[in-house]
Design a protein around this motif. Sequence first.
Motif, PDB file in Angstrom:
ATOM      1  N   VAL A  11       0.765  -1.266   0.095  1.00  0.00           N
ATOM      2  CA  VAL A  11       0.067   0.048  -0.094  1.00  0.00           C
ATOM      3  C   VAL A  11       1.042   1.195  -0.017  1.00  0.00           C
ATOM      4  O   VAL A  11       1.955   1.314   0.622  1.00  0.00           O
ATOM      5  N   SER A  12       0.362   2.086  -0.739  1.00  0.00           N
ATOM      6  CA  SER A  12       1.240   3.518  -0.748  1.00  0.00           C
ATOM      7  C   SER A  12       1.018   4.327   0.232  1.00  0.00           C
ATOM      8  O   SER A  12       0.266   4.018   0.881  1.00  0.00           O
ATOM      9  N   LYS A  13       2.131   5.233   0.508  1.00  0.00           N
ATOM     10  CA  LYS A  13       1.779   6.168   1.541  1.00  0.00           C
ATOM     11  C   LYS A  13       0.553   7.030   1.400  1.00  0.00           C
ATOM     12  O   LYS A  13       0.076   7.162   2.676  1.00  0.00           O
ATOM     13  N   LEU A  14       0.167   7.295   0.351  1.00  0.00           N
ATOM     14  CA  LEU A  14      -1.085   7.925   0.395  1.00  0.00           C
ATOM     15  C   LEU A  14      -2.325   7.043   0.634  1.00  0.00           C
ATOM     16  O   LEU A  14      -3.129   7.815   1.500  1.00  0.00           O
ATOM     17  N   LYS A  15      -2.407   6.075   0.326  1.00  0.00           N
ATOM     18  CA  LYS A  15      -3.473   5.175   0.762  1.00  0.00           C
ATOM     19  C   LYS A  15      -3.377   4.940   2.218  1.00  0.00           C
ATOM     20  O   LYS A  15      -4.373   4.821   3.080  1.00  0.00           O
ATOM     21  N   LEU A  16      -2.259   4.800   2.785  1.00  0.00           N
ATOM     22  CA  LEU A  16      -2.103   4.543   4.374  1.00  0.00           C
ATOM     23  C   LEU A  16      -2.517   5.839   4.957  1.00  0.00           C
ATOM     24  O   LEU A  16      -3.334   5.533   5.996  1.00  0.00           O
ATOM     25  N   ALA A  17      -2.027   6.911   4.575  1.00  0.00           N
ATOM     26  CA  ALA A  17      -2.664   8.137   5.122  1.00  0.00           C
ATOM     27  C   ALA A  17      -4.185   8.217   5.010  1.00  0.00           C
ATOM     28  O   ALA A  17      -4.899   8.606   5.868  1.00  0.00           O
ATOM     29  N   ALA A  18      -4.902   7.758   3.680  1.00  0.00           N
ATOM     30  CA  ALA A  18      -6.283   7.941   3.794  1.00  0.00           C
ATOM     31  C   ALA A  18      -6.928   6.917   4.743  1.00  0.00           C
ATOM     32  O   ALA A  18      -7.920   7.152   5.463  1.00  0.00           O
ATOM     33  N   LEU A  19      -6.395   5.766   4.841  1.00  0.00           N
ATOM     34  CA  LEU A  19      -6.894   4.770   5.740  1.00  0.00           C
ATOM     35  C   LEU A  19      -6.873   5.459   7.248  1.00  0.00           C
ATOM     36  O   LEU A  19      -7.555   5.151   7.906  1.00  0.00           O
ATOM     37  N   ASN A  20      -5.578   5.734   7.751  1.00  0.00           N
ATOM     38  CA  ASN A  20      -5.602   6.655   9.001  1.00  0.00           C
ATOM     39  C   ASN A  20      -6.347   7.688   9.037  1.00  0.00           C
ATOM     40  O   ASN A  20      -7.141   7.752  10.274  1.00  0.00           O
ATOM     41  N   ILE A  21      -6.802   8.395   8.092  1.00  0.00           N
ATOM     42  CA  ILE A  21      -7.764   9.430   8.437  1.00  0.00           C
ATOM     43  C   ILE A  21      -9.250   8.998   8.627  1.00  0.00           C
ATOM     44  O   ILE A  21      -9.908   9.262   9.532  1.00  0.00           O
ATOM     45  N   PHE A  22      -9.522   7.860   7.864  1.00  0.00           N
ATOM     46  CA  PHE A  22     -10.860   7.088   7.824  1.00  0.00           C
ATOM     47  C   PHE A  22     -10.771   6.352   9.135  1.00  0.00           C
ATOM     48  O   PHE A  22     -11.924   6.375   9.949  1.00  0.00           O
ATOM     49  N   ILE A  23      -9.771   5.807   9.965  1.00  0.00           N
ATOM     50  CA  ILE A  23     -10.045   5.215  11.228  1.00  0.00           C
ATOM     51  C   ILE A  23     -10.138   6.341  12.252  1.00  0.00           C
ATOM     52  O   ILE A  23     -10.990   6.020  13.035  1.00  0.00           O
ATOM     53  N   LYS A  24      -9.646   7.449  12.150  1.00  0.00           N
ATOM     54  CA  LYS A  24      -9.670   8.499  13.251  1.00  0.00           C
ATOM     55  C   LYS A  24     -11.266   9.004  13.268  1.00  0.00           C
ATOM     56  O   LYS A  24     -11.458   9.476  14.252  1.00  0.00           O
ATOM     57  N   THR A  25     -11.929   8.878  12.092  1.00  0.00           N
ATOM     58  CA  THR A  25     -13.418   9.468  12.123  1.00  0.00           C
ATOM     59  C   THR A  25     -14.228   8.375  12.807  1.00  0.00           C
ATOM     60  O   THR A  25     -15.371   8.737  12.905  1.00  0.00           O
TER      61      THR A  25
END
Length: 66
Positions: A11-25
């Motif tokens: 998984v790219s860093k961008l996808k990982l960052a998006a996943l982290n944002i989703f999890i935080k919501t």
Amino acid sequence: MLSKLKSFRGVSKLKLAALNIFIKTLNSDDIDPLRLRFQQMDKDKSGFIHDSELKTALANSGIQIS
């Protein structure tokens, strides 16, 4: 299924960052069932799901592993 999990490692860093944002919501009502499922799979209570634990969980759920 196994090939999808293997490809997830790349998984790219961008996808990982998006996943982290989703999890935080997520709120605790969303997270609690996931936490419970994780704890059920983590038989040795290490905080990680090892390949053998994942294979067992998938087999118990009826998912075919190839």
